[in-house]
Design an enzyme around this catalytic site. Structure first.
Site, PDB file in Angstrom:
ATOM      1  N   VAL A   1      22.127  17.826  55.531  1.00  0.00           N
ATOM      2  CA  VAL A   1      23.503  17.502  55.170  1.00  0.00           C
ATOM      3  C   VAL A   1      23.957  18.366  53.993  1.00  0.00           C
ATOM      4  CG1 VAL A   1      25.079  15.675  54.403  1.00  0.00           C
ATOM      5  CG2 VAL A   1      23.235  15.119  56.002  1.00  0.00           C
ATOM      6  N   CYS A   2      23.430  18.079  52.821  1.00  0.00           N
ATOM      7  CA  CYS A   2      23.887  18.708  51.576  1.00  0.00           C
ATOM      8  C   CYS A   2      23.731  20.220  51.573  1.00  0.00           C
ATOM      9  CB  CYS A   2      23.128  18.138  50.379  1.00  0.00           C
ATOM     10  SG  CYS A   2      23.170  16.349  50.253  1.00  0.00           S
ATOM     11  N   LEU A   3      22.726  20.719  52.253  1.00  0.00           N
ATOM     12  CA  LEU A   3      22.486  22.156  52.308  1.00  0.00           C
ATOM     13  C   LEU A   3      23.090  22.788  53.565  1.00  0.00           C
ATOM     14  CD1 LEU A   3      21.160  24.562  50.902  1.00  0.00           C
ATOM     15  CD2 LEU A   3      19.032  23.972  52.072  1.00  0.00           C
TER      16      LEU A   3
ATOM     17  N   PRO B   1      27.530  22.916  53.955  1.00  0.00           N
ATOM     18  CA  PRO B   1      28.238  23.987  53.241  1.00  0.00           C
ATOM     19  C   PRO B   1      27.729  25.378  53.611  1.00  0.00           C
ATOM     20  CG  PRO B   1      26.795  22.801  51.738  1.00  0.00           C
ATOM     21  CD  PRO B   1      26.802  22.044  53.026  1.00  0.00           C
TER      22      PRO B   1
ATOM     23  N   TRP C   1      19.550  16.784  50.534  1.00  0.00           N
ATOM     24  CA  TRP C   1      19.122  16.630  51.925  1.00  0.00           C
ATOM     25  C   TRP C   1      19.379  17.932  52.664  1.00  0.00           C
ATOM     26  CZ3 TRP C   1      21.367  11.383  53.996  1.00  0.00           C
ATOM     27  CH2 TRP C   1      20.750  10.320  53.338  1.00  0.00           C
TER      28      TRP C   1
END
Length: 181
Positions: free
Chosen positions: A90-92, A95, A87
């Site tokens: 979020v996931c990218l 971080p 996603w």
């Protein structure tokens, strides 16, 4: 995903994995909640391109908050990070923002990720860019690795880009080579 199709994301992600392998780019793969039964693992097609790389399964959605993930990134010795995720928002993004704050240069590969909606995807990209990230695509990254068709290793990119265009043609039902456009 709402911003694009799973097939489009897979095309970008698999192309990215092929590039990483062809150009000896240190690669870290992580999942979230697989061991807990919350989510599924990495798709087999992608794992096939990343043979021998162990997945880091974490519980948090921000991979940079996971000690094993941070240790794996630091072990590469690299300060320029090429990153994709499931996603965008979020996931990218999470971080990426944390890594930028710690002085890493981060290049999100935006055709190897998708958002829950087009608005979410585009807003996340804008947020990362405003923080200093340098978005790219798998094809652009491959061109950057290859740099010049006269280089000895240009055939690595040629094979990957031809595969990309063949797969793109299958997805879209039209010419996939640059010369077909």
């Amino acid at each position: 995903m709402g911003s694009t199709t799973r097939e489009e994301i897979n095309l970008g992600a698999v192309t990215l994995a092929k590039l990483a392998r062809a150009y000896d780019v240190p690669t870290v793969v992580s999942t979230v909640g697989v061991d807990m039964g919350v989510n599924e693992g990495t798709i087999p097609e992608l794992l096939a391109e990343l043979e021998g790389i162990e997945e880091i399964d974490r519980t948090g959605v921000n991979s940079w908050e996971d000690e094993d993930f941070r240790a794996a990134i630091r072990a590469t010795g690299r300060r320029k990070i090429i990153m994709a995720g499931l996603w965008t928002e979020v996931c990218l993004t999470f971080p990426t923002l944390d890594m930028l704050r710690e002085g890493y240069e981060v290049c999100p590969v935006i055709d190897a990720v998708g958002g829950v909606s087009t608005v979410s995807h585009e807003s996340a990209i804008t947020r990362m860019v405003q923080a200093g990230a340098h978005p790219t695509t798998s094809v652009a990254l491959g061109s950057e690795f290859m740099r010049n068709w006269a280089r000895e290793d240009a055939d690595k990119f040629r094979a990957i880009i031809n595969d990309y265009f063949d797969r793109s043609r299958e997805l879209h039902g039209k010419g996939g080579n640059i010369t077909d456009r």
